[in-house]
Design a protein around this motif. Structure first.
Motif, PDB file in Angstrom:
ATOM      1  N   LEU A  44       0.868  -1.244   0.052  1.00 49.32           N
ATOM      2  CA  LEU A  44       0.059  -0.011  -0.272  1.00 49.32           C
ATOM      3  C   LEU A  44       0.774   1.329  -0.039  1.00 49.32           C
ATOM      4  O   LEU A  44       0.456   2.198   0.906  1.00 49.32           O
ATOM      5  CB  LEU A  44      -0.923   0.045   1.157  1.00 49.32           C
ATOM      6  N   ALA A  45       2.016   1.101  -0.856  1.00 45.68           N
ATOM      7  CA  ALA A  45       2.751   2.424  -0.795  1.00 45.68           C
ATOM      8  C   ALA A  45       2.634   3.016  -2.311  1.00 45.68           C
ATOM      9  O   ALA A  45       3.539   4.145  -2.442  1.00 45.68           O
ATOM     10  CB  ALA A  45       4.462   1.757  -0.737  1.00 45.68           C
ATOM     11  N   SER A  46       1.771   2.477  -3.295  1.00 40.49           N
ATOM     12  CA  SER A  46       1.662   3.210  -4.521  1.00 40.49           C
ATOM     13  C   SER A  46       0.236   2.856  -5.021  1.00 40.49           C
ATOM     14  O   SER A  46      -0.372   2.230  -4.216  1.00 40.49           O
ATOM     15  CB  SER A  46       2.448   2.639  -5.592  1.00 40.49           C
ATOM     16  N   ALA A  47      -0.124   3.430  -5.962  1.00 36.87           N
ATOM     17  CA  ALA A  47      -1.550   3.260  -6.595  1.00 36.87           C
ATOM     18  C   ALA A  47      -1.355   2.424  -8.072  1.00 36.87           C
ATOM     19  O   ALA A  47      -2.356   2.739  -8.847  1.00 36.87           O
ATOM     20  CB  ALA A  47      -2.092   4.566  -6.711  1.00 36.87           C
ATOM     21  N   ALA A  48      -0.239   1.641  -8.130  1.00 33.60           N
ATOM     22  CA  ALA A  48      -0.077   0.908  -9.520  1.00 33.60           C
ATOM     23  C   ALA A  48      -1.055  -0.368  -9.427  1.00 33.60           C
ATOM     24  O   ALA A  48      -0.405  -1.058 -10.264  1.00 33.60           O
ATOM     25  CB  ALA A  48       1.338   0.939  -9.634  1.00 33.60           C
ATOM     26  N   CYS A  49      -2.140  -0.298  -8.936  1.00 38.19           N
ATOM     27  CA  CYS A  49      -2.888  -1.470  -9.244  1.00 38.19           C
ATOM     28  C   CYS A  49      -4.559  -1.280  -9.041  1.00 38.19           C
ATOM     29  O   CYS A  49      -5.100  -1.939  -8.665  1.00 38.19           O
ATOM     30  CB  CYS A  49      -2.490  -2.477  -8.159  1.00 38.19           C
ATOM     31  N   HIS A  50      -4.524   0.095  -9.842  1.00 41.26           N
ATOM     32  CA  HIS A  50      -5.829   0.691  -9.847  1.00 41.26           C
ATOM     33  C   HIS A  50      -6.913  -0.056 -10.812  1.00 41.26           C
ATOM     34  O   HIS A  50      -6.785  -0.342 -12.085  1.00 41.26           O
ATOM     35  CB  HIS A  50      -5.807   2.047 -10.185  1.00 41.26           C
ATOM     36  N   VAL A  51      -7.971  -0.668 -10.243  1.00 42.07           N
ATOM     37  CA  VAL A  51      -9.028  -1.272 -11.009  1.00 42.07           C
ATOM     38  C   VAL A  51     -10.374  -0.816 -10.697  1.00 42.07           C
ATOM     39  O   VAL A  51     -10.591   0.132  -9.669  1.00 42.07           O
ATOM     40  CB  VAL A  51      -9.172  -2.741 -10.842  1.00 42.07           C
ATOM     41  N   PHE A  52     -11.230  -1.028 -11.545  1.00 39.16           N
ATOM     42  CA  PHE A  52     -12.804  -0.625 -11.358  1.00 39.16           C
ATOM     43  C   PHE A  52     -13.548  -1.964 -11.189  1.00 39.16           C
ATOM     44  O   PHE A  52     -13.358  -2.931 -12.085  1.00 39.16           O
ATOM     45  CB  PHE A  52     -13.305   0.146 -12.329  1.00 39.16           C
TER      46      PHE A  52
END
Length: 107
Positions: A44-52
């Motif tokens: 939880l140190a980046s947002a590089a797995c963003h999905v909807f």
């Protein structure tokens, strides 16, 4: 074994098996699903797995916690309904689902 389906930004899709309790992100990274970077390794140190997560699957995916919600402010893709960081979605024993749409851009 439970399966998760990733809908890719190019219109294709990939379905992979994942163990109960495994994160949707780790299942993607372990199966080389394009578009999920998993840059932080699940920390939880980046947002590089963003999905909807489409409506029919949101109850199965659960609601985002406050830290995840804060990290979603750092995504390059605009926030929208069902937006999640897939490292925070744990697989259940349900054989089908969840399904997720990978955000077009990750960062």
């Amino acid at each position: 074994m439970p399966r998760v389906t990733y809908h890719l930004p190019d219109g294709g899709s990939r379905t992979v098996e994942a163990a109960p309790g495994e994160s949707v992100m780790m299942a993607a990274v372990g199966n080389a699903v394009p578009g999920i970077l998993g840059a932080c390794g699940g920390g939880l140190a980046s947002a590089a797995c963003h999905v909807f997560v489409p409506e029919p699957w949101r109850a199965l995916a659960g609601a985002p916690q406050s830290m995840e919600d804060h990290m979603r402010d750092m995504t390059v893709t605009e926030r929208g309904p069902g937006g999640r960081l897939c490292r925070q979605i744990a697989m259940t024993e349900a054989p089908e689902g969840p399904q997720v749409q990978i955000a077009a851009e990750q960062a």
